[in-house]
Design an enzyme around this catalytic site. Structure first.
Site, mmCIF file in Angstrom:
data_model
loop_
_atom_site.group_PDB
_atom_site.id
_atom_site.type_symbol
_atom_site.label_atom_id
_atom_site.label_comp_id
_atom_site.label_asym_id
_atom_site.label_seq_id
_atom_site.Cartn_x
_atom_site.Cartn_y
_atom_site.Cartn_z
ATOM 1 C CG HIS A 49 46.020 40.786 37.110
ATOM 2 N ND1 HIS A 49 45.157 40.313 38.106
ATOM 3 C CD2 HIS A 49 46.134 39.423 36.624
ATOM 4 C CE1 HIS A 49 44.744 39.276 38.300
ATOM 5 N NE2 HIS A 49 45.425 38.557 37.119
ATOM 6 C CD GLU A 50 47.743 39.150 33.276
ATOM 7 O OE1 GLU A 50 48.543 38.240 33.329
ATOM 8 O OE2 GLU A 50 46.357 39.106 33.171
ATOM 9 C CG HIS B 54 49.943 36.292 36.979
ATOM 10 N ND1 HIS B 54 49.546 35.270 37.727
ATOM 11 C CD2 HIS B 54 48.819 36.773 36.487
ATOM 12 C CE1 HIS B 54 48.455 34.936 37.848
ATOM 13 N NE2 HIS B 54 47.811 36.180 37.266
ATOM 14 C CD GLU C 150 44.459 35.446 39.631
ATOM 15 O OE1 GLU C 150 43.745 36.431 39.403
ATOM 16 O OE2 GLU C 150 45.124 35.116 38.805
#
Length: 500
Positions: A264-265, A268, A294
């Protein structure tokens, strides 16, 4: 004497230097700062925030923007120079309304609130955080008064994260989503349930972290321009296009989430690393909005990281690394387990079918706080009541309920709806990507993500903040943000997994 555009860029460089130094201190506060350093750190951040605000809202920058808007009146509005002036002018027009003293006060209050939240979450005691959150909410309400009245007071907060978006637009989108997702959840609850006990075994923390790092590396996260550390709440932060960092955490009660946190990170982070280098130290050096941002984290975490083709590549390695826990669990069973639908207390651990319901709950609470219809002291009870209503479960304590998110401690009210919007955008973009790269699944099966990252780089990442969210989504997908592609994605995926 430098021309006006060069002058503007030089002044913006100084502003962003101050903001990025503050970001370093903020990152340190979440990762390595000793607990007793909180009060001093708050003052340091207040000083930097005030200096950056004074410098950015100077008459000099205001005059340059006024002159440059006239000079570039006939230019392509999405050329780099025109976009820089347009985006900076928008930021400036908002910033000049906010007194530097308020910025400094907010930095002190939120720094103390963060430390209180960490302690409160650790002890599962909302009363520790309550007085700090009351101050944060009071500041948010004061912030709203700096701006002209909007159709909805929440619009002013949402606009900070989703330029151009209105609360009513979000509410209407959620009104379409809610019944469809609740219907899907009910259908899944009647199907044969998935065994996922092996996901909660005694996994070695460092081995999981190392495996996650390997995945992020294969995705294309550039470790020469980034690093990963640990924090109470995973996040990504940018100090420069060449210094984009992520954090993770290990939860013994949900160890596999370490993998998905990093996916997820890193999603980003790869967005930030892909921004045009010419935008360094300026207003375009970030993503289009938090929802668009997101979309990138959710795309890599869910549409890629929870897909069957992805695990066809990675599962043999994972099974070998954790053979004592995985045993003879098949790929099919593992894939079903990591996509199991089951209402959960923690938002960041929620499955795709229930995640947006967590967001809707938070949106309703934030609107209630802003409008004065809810009091901070009642939040634990309100939270638990809404969890029961939406997901049919009641958190056993504050840590798994109202205290689970770090956002409110930082004053980030108006933020949460961007997570659900990001889900929608990720599915819209995913449909276009699969049209443009017909053999994408086969590439993923081979562990090859180069074409995918390259597509994202050229269609989205490189533009930074040049386009407003609805504009960039329409530019890529041919339509504005809409729930239909995401609902198609959910229905197809979970229909196959649960035989619906």
């Amino acid at each position: 004497m430098p021309d006006k555009l060069t002058q503007l860029k030089e002044l913006l460089g100084e502003v962003y230097d101050l903001r990025n130094v503050a970001a370093v201190l903020n990152w340190d506060q979440h990762t390595y700062m000793p607990p007793a350093g909180g009060e001093a750190r708050g003052l340091q951040l207040a000083t930097l925030g005030k200096l950056a605000q004074i410098k950015f809202t100077s008459d000099e920058i205001g005059k340059l923007l006024k002159d440059l808007k006239k000079e570039l009146a006939g230019a392509d509005p999405y050329s780099d120079d025109a976009a820089l002036v347009r985006v900076t002018a928008r930021d400036y027009d908002k910033a000049v309304r906010v007194p530097p003293e308020f910025v400094a006060e907010q930095a002190v209050v939120t720094s103390k609130a963060l430390e209180a939240w960490v302690e409160a979450r650790k002890k599962s005691d909302f009363s520790i955080f309550k007085p700090h959150l009351e101050k944060v909410v009071e500041l948010v309400k004061r912030y709203i008064t700096f701006f002209p009245p909007a159709a909805h007071s929440y619009d002013i907060l949402l606009d900070d994260y989703e330029p151009g978006m209105k609360s009513q637009e979000v509410i209407e989108i959620f009104n379409v989503l809610r019944p469809k997702q609740v219907e899907l959840l009910r259908a899944i609850s009647k199907a044969k349930q998935v065994n996922d006990k092996f996901l909660y075994g005694n996994y070695n923390q460092q081995k999981l972290v190392d495996f996650a790092v390997g995945i992020a590396t294969q995705f294309g996260y550039d470790w020469n321009r980034g690093r990963q550390d640990r924090s109470p709440h995973p996040f990504q932060t940018t100090f420069s296009i060449n210094d984009v960092r992520i954090t993770t955490r290990f939860e013994p009660s949900a160890p596999i989430n370490t993998l998905f946190n990093t996916m997820h990170e890193s999603g980003h982070a790869m967005y930030e690393q892909g921004v045009n280098p010419a935008f360094e130290r300026g207003s375009l050096m970030s993503g289009a909005s938090l929802a668009v941002h997101e979309s990138q984290s959710r795309l890599w975490e869910n549409l890629v990281g929870r897909s069957l083709p992805f695990w066809e590549h990675f599962y043999p390695k994972f099974k070998k690394r954790f053979s004592s826990i995985i045993g003879d669990v098949s790929l099919k069973s593992f894939h079903k387990a990591i996509n199991k639908v089951q209402p959960s207390f923690i938002r960041v651990e929620a499955d795709e079918a229930t995640y947006n319901l967590h967001i809707m709950l938070r949106l309703e609470i934030e609107i209630g706080l802003v409008q004065g219809e809810m009091d901070v002291k009642d939040l634990p009870e309100i939270w638990n009541s809404k969890m029961k209503s939406y997901l049919g479960i009641t958190p056993p304590n504050d840590a798994k309920g109202v205290l689970q998110d770090v956002h409110w401690s930082g004053g980030s009210i108006g933020y949460f709806s961007t997570y659900a919007l990001g889900n929608l955008i990720s599915a819209q973009i995913w449909e276009v990507i699969n049209r443009d790269i017909p053999d994408l699944n086969e590439q993923i099966r081979k562990g090859n993500f180069e074409s995918l990252l390259s597509w994202l780089r050229s269609h989205l990442h490189v533009h930074g903040r040049k386009y407003e969210p609805q504009v960039i989504v329409k530019k890529i997908c041919g339509m504005k943000i809409t729930p239909e592609p995401y609902l198609r994605y959910l229905t197809t995926k979970f229909g196959e997994l649960y035989g619906l």
